[in-house]
Design a protein around this motif. Structure first.
Motif, short mmCIF file in Angstrom:
data_model
loop_
_atom_site.label_atom_id
_atom_site.label_comp_id
_atom_site.label_asym_id
_atom_site.label_seq_id
_atom_site.Cartn_x
_atom_site.Cartn_y
_atom_site.Cartn_z
N UNK A 167 0.86 -1.18 0.00
CA UNK A 167 0.00 0.00 0.00
C UNK A 167 0.90 1.23 0.00
N UNK A 168 0.77 2.07 -1.04
CA UNK A 168 1.53 3.33 -1.07
C UNK A 168 0.66 4.44 -0.48
N UNK A 169 1.23 5.16 0.47
CA UNK A 169 0.50 6.26 1.11
C UNK A 169 1.40 7.49 1.13
N UNK A 170 0.83 8.62 0.75
CA UNK A 170 1.61 9.86 0.72
C UNK A 170 0.89 10.94 1.53
N UNK A 171 1.31 11.17 2.78
CA UNK A 171 0.76 12.29 3.54
C UNK A 171 1.37 13.61 3.06
N UNK A 172 0.70 14.25 2.13
CA UNK A 172 1.23 15.45 1.47
C UNK A 172 1.14 16.65 2.42
N UNK A 173 2.24 17.36 2.65
CA UNK A 173 2.25 18.42 3.66
C UNK A 173 1.35 19.61 3.37
N UNK A 174 1.02 19.85 2.11
CA UNK A 174 0.16 21.00 1.80
C UNK A 174 -1.29 20.79 2.25
N UNK A 175 -1.77 19.54 2.23
CA UNK A 175 -3.18 19.36 2.55
C UNK A 175 -3.49 18.19 3.47
N UNK A 176 -2.53 17.36 3.81
CA UNK A 176 -2.79 16.30 4.77
C UNK A 176 -2.44 16.75 6.19
N UNK A 177 -3.06 16.08 7.17
CA UNK A 177 -2.93 16.48 8.56
C UNK A 177 -2.45 15.32 9.42
N UNK A 178 -2.04 15.66 10.63
CA UNK A 178 -1.70 14.63 11.61
C UNK A 178 -2.93 13.79 11.93
N UNK A 179 -4.08 14.43 11.95
CA UNK A 179 -5.32 13.69 12.20
C UNK A 179 -5.60 12.69 11.08
N UNK A 180 -5.32 13.07 9.84
CA UNK A 180 -5.44 12.13 8.72
C UNK A 180 -4.61 10.88 8.99
N UNK A 181 -3.36 11.11 9.38
CA UNK A 181 -2.43 10.00 9.61
C UNK A 181 -2.93 9.12 10.76
N UNK A 182 -3.30 9.75 11.85
CA UNK A 182 -3.79 9.01 13.01
C UNK A 182 -5.01 8.16 12.64
N UNK A 183 -5.96 8.77 11.95
CA UNK A 183 -7.21 8.08 11.62
C UNK A 183 -6.96 6.93 10.66
N UNK A 184 -6.07 7.15 9.67
CA UNK A 184 -5.77 6.09 8.72
C UNK A 184 -5.19 4.87 9.43
N UNK A 185 -4.25 5.08 10.35
CA UNK A 185 -3.62 3.95 11.04
C UNK A 185 -4.64 3.24 11.93
N UNK A 186 -5.54 4.00 12.54
CA UNK A 186 -6.58 3.37 13.35
C UNK A 186 -7.50 2.50 12.49
N UNK A 187 -7.83 2.97 11.30
CA UNK A 187 -8.68 2.20 10.40
C UNK A 187 -7.94 0.94 9.92
N UNK A 188 -6.65 1.09 9.62
CA UNK A 188 -5.85 -0.07 9.19
C UNK A 188 -5.81 -1.11 10.31
N UNK A 189 -5.63 -0.66 11.53
CA UNK A 189 -5.58 -1.56 12.68
C UNK A 189 -6.89 -2.33 12.81
N UNK A 190 -8.01 -1.62 12.68
CA UNK A 190 -9.31 -2.27 12.79
C UNK A 190 -9.49 -3.34 11.71
N UNK A 191 -9.08 -3.01 10.49
CA UNK A 191 -9.24 -3.95 9.37
C UNK A 191 -8.38 -5.20 9.59
N UNK A 192 -7.14 -4.99 10.05
CA UNK A 192 -6.23 -6.11 10.25
C UNK A 192 -6.68 -7.02 11.40
N UNK A 193 -7.35 -6.41 12.39
CA UNK A 193 -7.80 -7.18 13.54
C UNK A 193 -9.19 -7.78 13.36
N UNK A 194 -9.81 -7.45 12.26
CA UNK A 194 -11.19 -7.90 12.01
C UNK A 194 -11.23 -9.41 11.72
#
Length: 423
Positions: free
Chosen positions: A396-423
Motif C-alpha cells: 500500500x503506497x501512502x503519501x501524507x502530502x504536507x500541503x493538505x494532509x494532517x496529523x489527524x489524517x495520519x492518526x485516523x488512517x492507522x486506526x482504520x488499518x488496525x481495525x481492518x487487520x484485527x477484524x
C-alpha cells in the motif's frame, strides 16, 4: 528516541501548532457519500485541486472570449510568453537556474526528447543503466530508444537491482556495475524517487559516478518534484524530467517539466528535435528566417503550449512560491515520521515499511508491505474512507502530502488499518 506520541489528542495538538495547516483549506478535499472528508493519501499519483485553479483557468477562458487571437499579446498574462510565468517558481522547486528549466509536453515525451540529445550510442558504448524496478514508462521508452538505434533492448539495458531479500538499491552495487561495464554505458537513467519503494536517490553521487565513466546522466523526477529538495543544478545531471500532476497539483495529464544543465545551454551541436517555439523569440513570427535556436532549456520546445494547462500549473506554483520548498519538506519529514511511528507501534509482524527509514532518503511517501495480504485489504481501506494506492503484490503506497494532509489524517488512517487487520 522519537518525540512522537500515541493518541488522538497528540494528533490534534500537532495540527493546531502546524503553521501550514491553513493551506488545507485552499484545496478541494474529496468527500464520501455523507459529505465527510476522505483521507486522501494519493498525492503521489494525482494531487488535489487548489481552489484557486478555477479562477486562473477562467481568466484565460475570458481572455480567449474577449480578445480572440489578440490574447497572445494582450491581456493580463499574454499567451505568447505564458511559459515564462512558470519558469522561476518551477526552477526554485527543483533546485535549478531559470535558464535550465522549461514546462513543456508530457513526461515520457520529454524523456524521449532528452534521449534524442543525450543518448549518443556507439557500436561499443551503447548500454543504458536503469533501476530494476523503474517506472514502466521509463523502461518502455528506453527499450524503444535502443531499438531505434538498432540495438537489442535486452542486451542494451543494465538493471541496477536490489540484493536478494531487499527492496532498496545500494550504491555499492551501482559502482560494481560501472566497474564491470563502464566502457559500454552511454546513459544512466534513474528515477530520482523510486515510485514503488519511495527511495530518494543521491542524485549527485550517481551523477559523479556515471560522469567518471563518461556516461550521460538523466533523472525521472516525477515522484520528486514538489516532494523533496532535488537540487538538480548542484547534482550536475545532464537532464531531468518530471510531471506536474502529482505533488505539483496541476490536474490530470497536465504538462511536464524539463531540466537541462546550463553547461549545455549554448551547445548548438547537440542533436535535438526542434520546432518553431525553440526558435529565437524576436524573429519567430518572421516565418521565413533560418532556424535560430534559443539558449537553455527553452531551446528544446517545439510548439506553442496549451495555455489552460499552464494556467492550472501557475495556480499551483504560486502557492508553492508562497510556502517555499524548505517549509514543505520540513513538515513532510515530521508528518511522515509520525506516520512511520504509528505503523511501527502496531507491532504487527506482517507489516513492513519498505521505504528507507532515513528521512533524507525518502519524501512523504511510505510504502507499507502487508505480508499475506491481497487487494481486498486495499478495498476495505477504501470503503473505510482512506484513498490509498495498491501496488502488486502486497504494498500500500501512502503519501501524507504536507500541503493538505494532517496529523489527524495520519492518526485516523492507522486506526482504520488496525481495525481492518484485527477484524
Amino acid at each position: 528516541m522519537s518525540d512522537y506520541q500515541l493518541g488522538l489528542e497528540y494528533a490534534k495538538t500537532q495540527d493546531q501548532s502546524d503553521d501550514l495547516s491553513a493551506y488545507r483549506n485552499q484545496f478541494h478535499i474529496p468527500k464520501d457519500t455523507n459529505g465527510n472528508d476522505l483521507i486522501y493519501f494519493t498525492g503521489n499519483s494525482l494531487g488535489l485541486q487548489p481552489k484557486s485553479t478555477m479562477s486562473y483557468v477562467e481568466e484565460e477562458l475570458k481572455a480567449w472570449a474577449e480578445l480572440g487571437v489578440e490574447g497572445h499579446t494582450e491581456g493580463k498574462h499574454p499567451w505568447l510568453h505564458y511559459h515564462e510565468f512558470l519558469t522561476e517558481n518551477m526552477a526554485n522547486i527543483v533546485g535549478a537556474k531559470p535558464i535550465e528549466v522549461i514546462v513543456m509536453n508530457t513526461l515520457t515525451a520529454n524523456l524521449h526528447f532528452m534521449m534524442v540529445s543525450f543518448y549518443k550510442p556507439t557500436k561499443t558504448k551503447y548500454k543504458i543503466v536503469i533501476e530494476a524496478d523503474a517506472f514502466p514508462s521509463d523502461k518502455f521508452a528506453v527499450e524503444s530508444q535502443l531499438r531505434h538505434h538498432g540495438f537489442d533492448e535486452k542486451d542494451g539495458i543494465i538493471l541496477w537491482k536490489p540484493r536478494k531479500g531487499n527492496e532498496l538499491a545500494r550504491y555499492e552495487d551501482l559502482e560494481a556495475i560501472f566497474d564491470l561495464y563502464g566502457d559500454e554505458i552511454a546513459l544512466t537513467l534513474i528515477g530520482g524517487v523510486n515510485y514503488y519503494t519511495g527511495q530518494y536517490f543521491d542524485l549527485k553521487r550517481i551523477t559523479s559516478l556515471a560522469h567518471f565513466h563518461d556516461s550521460m546522466v538523466g533523472f525521472d523526477c516525477a515522484h520528486g518534484a514538489g516532494n523533496v529538495k532535488l537540487n538538480l543544478h548542484d547534482s550536475g545531471a545532464d537532464f531531468a524530467v518530471w510531471c506536474t500532476y502529482k505533488y505539483l497539483n496541476s490536474g490530470p495529464g497536465s504538462l511536464a517539466g524539463c531540466f537541462v544543465h546550463e553547461r549545455h545551454a549554448n551547445d548548438r551541436e547537440l542533436n535535438r528535435f526542434t520546432g518553431w517555439w525553440s526558435h529565437n523569440k524576436e524573429t519567430r513570427f518572421n516565418m521565413r528566417d533560418e532556424f535560430d535556436q534559443l539558449p537553455g532549456a527553452e531551446g528544446w520546445q517545439l510548439s506553442n503550449p496549451p495555455i489552460l494547462s499552464m494556467a492550472a500549473i501557475r495556480a499551483s506554483l504560486d502557492m508553492f512560491a508562497e510556502v517555499g520548498i524548505d517549509r514543505l519538506v520540513e513538515k513532510s519529514k515530521k508528518l511522515t515520521g509520525y506516520f512511520e511511528f504509528l505503523i511501527e507501534q502496531l507491532n504487527n509482524p506482517n507489516i513492513k515499511i519498505i521505504t528507507p527509514k532515513d528521512p533524507s532518503e525518502r519524501g512523504c511517501q511510505l510504502s507499507i508491505q502487508v505480508l499475506n495480504a491481497d487487494k481486498k485489504l486495499h478495498h476495505k481501506l477504501t470503503e473505510s474512507g482512506v484513498v490509498s494506492d495498491w501496488r502488486e503484490p502486497d504494498v500500500i503506497r501512502c503519501a501524507p502530502v504536507p500541503l493538505y494532509n494532517t496529523y489527524l489524517d495520519v492518526y485516523t488512517m492507522v486506526e482504520k488499518l488496525k481495525e481492518i487487520l484485527n477484524d
